[in-house]
Design a protein around this motif. Sequence first.
Motif, short mmCIF file in Angstrom:
data_model
loop_
_atom_site.label_atom_id
_atom_site.label_comp_id
_atom_site.label_asym_id
_atom_site.label_seq_id
_atom_site.Cartn_x
_atom_site.Cartn_y
_atom_site.Cartn_z
N VAL A 1 -13.61 10.36 -7.36
CA VAL A 1 -12.42 10.13 -7.32
C VAL A 1 -11.61 11.13 -6.21
O VAL A 1 -10.74 10.88 -5.61
CB VAL A 1 -11.71 10.58 -8.61
N SER A 2 -12.62 12.25 -5.96
CA SER A 2 -12.22 13.27 -4.97
C SER A 2 -12.39 13.08 -3.55
O SER A 2 -12.04 13.63 -2.80
CB SER A 2 -12.82 14.66 -5.49
N ALA B 1 0.92 -1.40 0.08
CA ALA B 1 -0.03 0.07 0.07
C ALA B 1 0.88 1.47 0.00
O ALA B 1 1.93 1.32 0.76
CB ALA B 1 -0.96 0.00 1.20
N ARG B 2 0.47 2.26 -0.83
CA ARG B 2 1.11 3.56 -0.81
C ARG B 2 0.15 4.73 -0.61
O ARG B 2 -1.13 4.29 -0.66
CB ARG B 2 1.91 3.59 -2.18
N PRO B 3 0.84 5.88 -0.44
CA PRO B 3 -0.19 6.95 -0.19
C PRO B 3 -1.34 7.13 -1.29
O PRO B 3 -0.85 6.94 -2.62
CB PRO B 3 0.69 8.28 -0.16
N TYR C 1 -4.84 7.64 -10.10
CA TYR C 1 -4.48 8.41 -8.72
C TYR C 1 -5.52 7.82 -7.53
O TYR C 1 -5.79 8.80 -6.67
CB TYR C 1 -4.23 9.78 -8.73
N GLY C 2 -5.74 6.58 -7.48
CA GLY C 2 -6.44 6.32 -6.33
C GLY C 2 -8.16 6.55 -6.78
O GLY C 2 -8.61 7.29 -5.85
N THR C 3 -8.72 5.86 -7.69
CA THR C 3 -10.07 5.96 -7.89
C THR C 3 -10.59 4.79 -7.22
O THR C 3 -10.52 3.61 -7.23
CB THR C 3 -10.46 5.76 -9.38
N PRO C 4 -11.72 5.04 -6.29
CA PRO C 4 -12.45 4.16 -5.47
C PRO C 4 -13.54 3.37 -6.36
O PRO C 4 -14.04 4.12 -7.43
CB PRO C 4 -13.02 4.94 -4.46
N THR D 1 2.28 7.97 -7.75
CA THR D 1 2.61 9.27 -6.61
C THR D 1 2.03 10.15 -7.43
O THR D 1 2.42 10.80 -8.44
CB THR D 1 4.29 9.23 -6.60
N PRO D 2 1.18 11.01 -6.45
CA PRO D 2 0.58 12.14 -6.84
C PRO D 2 1.53 13.39 -6.95
O PRO D 2 2.32 13.51 -6.27
CB PRO D 2 -0.63 12.33 -6.07
N PRO D 3 1.07 14.47 -7.90
CA PRO D 3 1.76 15.59 -8.15
C PRO D 3 1.96 16.26 -6.91
O PRO D 3 2.85 17.37 -6.63
CB PRO D 3 1.41 16.29 -9.32
#
Lengths: 607, 607
Positions: free
Chosen positions: B215-216, A73-75, B543-546, A117-119
């Motif tokens: 996503v937000s 898992a990562r941020p 970027y981490g979409t649920p 990794t987000p900007p």
Amino acid sequence: MTLDFLGTLERTHMCGDLRAANDGQPVVLMGWVNRRRDHGNLIFLDVRDRTGITQIVLDKERGAAAHLKAESARPEFVVAAVGQVRLRDADLRNPKMPTGDIEVVATELLLLNDAKTPPFSPAEDAIANEEVRLKYRYLDLRRPEMQHNFRLRHEVARAIRNYLSDDGFLEIETPFMTRSTPEGARDYLVPSRVHAGEFYALPQSPQIFKQILMVSGFDKYFQIARCFRDEDLRADRQPEFTQIDLETTFPSQERIFRIVEGFLTAAFKAANITLQPPFVQMTYDEAIRHYGIDKPDMRLPAMTDLTDTVTPDLRTQLKIEQALPILGFVIPSAGTLSGTQKRSLIEEIRTFFGETGLDFLDVARLKTNETFAPLAAAIADEMKPAEADLVVVITPKLGTPERWNYDPQWIYKKVGALRLELAKKFADKHGLFKQTGTAADYKFCWVTDFPMYEWDEEAKVWQAAHHPFTSPHEDDITSGRLVSDKGAVRALAYDIVLNGTELGSGSIRIHRKDVQAEIFRSLGMSDEEQKARFGFFLDALEYGTPPHGGIALGLDRIVMILAGATSLREVIAFPKTARAIDLMVDAPTPVSDQQLRDLSLRTVVRT
Amino acid sequence: MTLDFLGTLERTHMCGDLRAANDGQPVVLMGWVNRRRDHGNLIFLDVRDRTGITQIVLDKERGAAAHLKAESARPEFVVAAVGQVRLRDADLRNPKMPTGDIEVVATELLLLNDAKTPPFSPAEDAIANEEVRLKYRYLDLRRPEMQHNFRLRHEVARAIRNYLSDDGFLEIETPFMTRSTPEGARDYLVPSRVHAGEFYALPQSPQIFKQILMVSGFDKYFQIARCFRDEDLRADRQPEFTQIDLETTFPSQERIFRIVEGFLTAAFKAANITLQPPFVQMTYDEAIRHYGIDKPDMRLPAMTDLTDTVTPDLRTQLKIEQALPILGFVIPSAGTLSGTQKRSLIEEIRTFFGETGLDFLDVARLKTNETFAPLAAAIADEMKPAEADLVVVITPKLGTPERWNYDPQWIYKKVGALRLELAKKFADKHGLFKQTGTAADYKFCWVTDFPMYEWDEEAKVWQAAHHPFTSPHEDDITSGRLVSDKGAVRALAYDIVLNGTELGSGSIRIHRKDVQAEIFRSLGMSDEEQKARFGFFLDALEYGTPPHGGIALGLDRIVMILAGATSLREVIAFPKTARAIDLMVDAPTPVSDQQLRDLSLRTVVRT
């Protein structure tokens, strides 16, 4: 790394919910990895959703599979954790987190999605530059401040809707694809495919429709409505914005004030601010004379009119114009200024006034001059400054420009502008602009009795100061002043002002075709032009139009002020830049030739 | 005739308020003259506002001035009456009017505005033709039916907003000036002035934005949002329409159903209809097999599958295709048909089927034929018709077209269509379409498990049956069917259907970029095309979409059905015609050359 599917798993709690009282409960949480700390056999994941953050513990000895997953898992990964609430040891509790008394020991962990990794990290306090934030708006909106702003916006809109609905107002939707309305700004146009060469316009406001709804007998209308203006954007404007728009029949100005005060009180209540209506009222004339502006910032003391304090003799001696106003104001708690600071301030004021003929009168020096000492005392007596206040007195020098003759309010406005300038300069000292989170932060006022007409000195004609449907005072009609003395005619127009910002503007409208015709006539509009621009509306006036009036307030601005934000972009989910670009979706864009052909359009690129 | 100003007069009651209990009270009413009856010294004005009508009496002996004014009053004049409530004499009471027990004896009458004779009277029951109604929409909207519809619309929207807000949903506004979204219909475009040659698009729905909000991390979003589609208008479409749009993270299909059932129950409650959720659910496959359509009208009985009832031998004797389905349905209470009526009905059915190879099987005649009598009995046993029911059985004749091979549902759909046709024909007999004002009028169902792909026989390719963000069933992904057996892949897509009308449509969305890429690939979309059309959205997926999903329902349609109206134009305040024209404001229109120049556009009139 394999991702998991959610399957039939259901969340039992939100990440901000759990407290010490939940100790021992089985829970399922879902959200984003805010932070991850790997202590070997123990991995801690702070998992975030819109309500808050809970610490999840993955203990290799209690669940090797879950622990293994937590290793990847990562941020910003999306996870679901199945586990049990456990009280933290007393010394590991975090009083800064609402959930800081507990943690969740996970027996199962699902990795629902990964994340590059987000900007920039929504978990960091540091804020990326605005272009990056707008491009990756979905990440920016994950930040707790933004989550707060949109929850606030929702609650404010909801409170307003419910207040107005309870008061008998009906929300009625008006068209977005309509006809150009005459409100000064440029319309956004929408080409018609079916009617080649013709266009709809996006509404600058629902003005005409809400008046038509009053003609229709709906009696009390409101709408939280999107409006569109193709303006050259300033920092604080958006091409589309949201208004709280309302209109009612058989109104008095006071009744409209009570309605607005009511829904604003409900809106502020939603943000835990208790307002105390009714709000202060003043006429346009009073606002100009006391604040030098039609949107007074009443967090600051008013100006003092010293015109009569300085006698004709003293004026002569001090080389001040006779008959022109002398104005003073106080900047509270500005503190003692050194000689250099004082000289530099006076320099600044003189630069501010330039060639206008206005000048700073140094009361401190008057005091030491026997001739003028009584004047200094009289001024102090009028203005009653406290010890650390800065006293500013402005006088018109001999030979002050002619402008005074046709614009008697000009001196008030100029001095009022200086007052705001200096108030900003000394903001840290007086602290009056600071948000304390109480009702004292919010100083409302109503400004009424705006002039009906403005004199256009260049064109030498009277212009309507508002849209041409604004009614004059009844007695300005019955007395004949409407025709004989335009400069004296007062409009039944009013603004609501908060902390020096105009939140909204409204008026009692013209409901009689004879009055409407007179207004159009006085604006130099020919019958043909009237018919072309407002034909259907003039028709409507002939079929039993009741007295009516209303107001529109900017929702974006209200939320911005309540959120303590400094830009509308902080309270609009997907705003546009100053160049009207949506950086996230990348709009506007070129379209296909087929789309243009369908619309019978050709683009003409200027060279 | 001189008109009066309102001055400071305030209304005390609405025109629908007063009852016998108000006898003797001083009141002020304001409104429109609905009717006027002149009995010499007594004039009666029925005065109307949005709440109802009160009879005002002007008695010359009690107030000559007021009586004189009433003499000039005409229908649709706007008046204010100051007076006193009086009980009517027992024999003059009007039990049909809520205010029929009283009248108001006016001592003062203000004529606030006059009215030309309107092209049609809002007081009449007769309805003008629709063009006239739309042109004079402000008069049309005065009619009590229209007032009712917009009050209903307001209450419905309010109930939905409050239900969803109470359930933790946030209403978040999404842009109207955005980028083209890929939903099949044409976009309305908005030319940019600042970016010459570029365009915004009005949204066909907030689809992309609501997914971005998930996503937000907003978790539960809704919006009552205007949407825009530039379609060739059918009778029942509008270029702009309103949707109840919602989306939630970590959802199950069932949870979304509960949310929708919840807000619909609240909405119907606002119209005094008590629904009993949960609603019936069926798969797409079941809907087709039982109703022959994916939006079943469950006010009518389902079809009966008689495929196994008719044995191979009987099929041969009756010249019916082996292996193809035989379907029956009942039209309740159609009544006895004469021989001629029956022959004409059979003729109609045969015309309906044309060359499809489907045919009517006359069960009544089978009954009299010894060979087939047992079949007739078996059919009756399966279908259980009541005495007056019409029994229709449809069989595929030998040589029924090949279509069956690639479209096995075709026969069900064709027979389903006949079922609806005949149900309409016999509507007066069975009465199942009549509004009784109870929950029984409203038969909801969920249709689930739509096919993911549709076979395009012409292009010989699979097409996405929904928008390309719809997720397949998880086990269609994990099993590999997504690649190997497209025809069998079920989408996590669902419709909510009311009385045979699709109210809304939704799905669980794809949240993983690998799945999304596979879907795009399978639709033959190149990487470049994907990037050009959905670039920012594909970025967001990284970027981490649920997991997320939602639905959108047509508000206009819900209100229309609740209002018992037959056109959306009855529940949209300012609708457009089938040619997309607003007849009242006259839009679209040509615009000035300057406006076109500002937008770097030229119109190309086709010749």
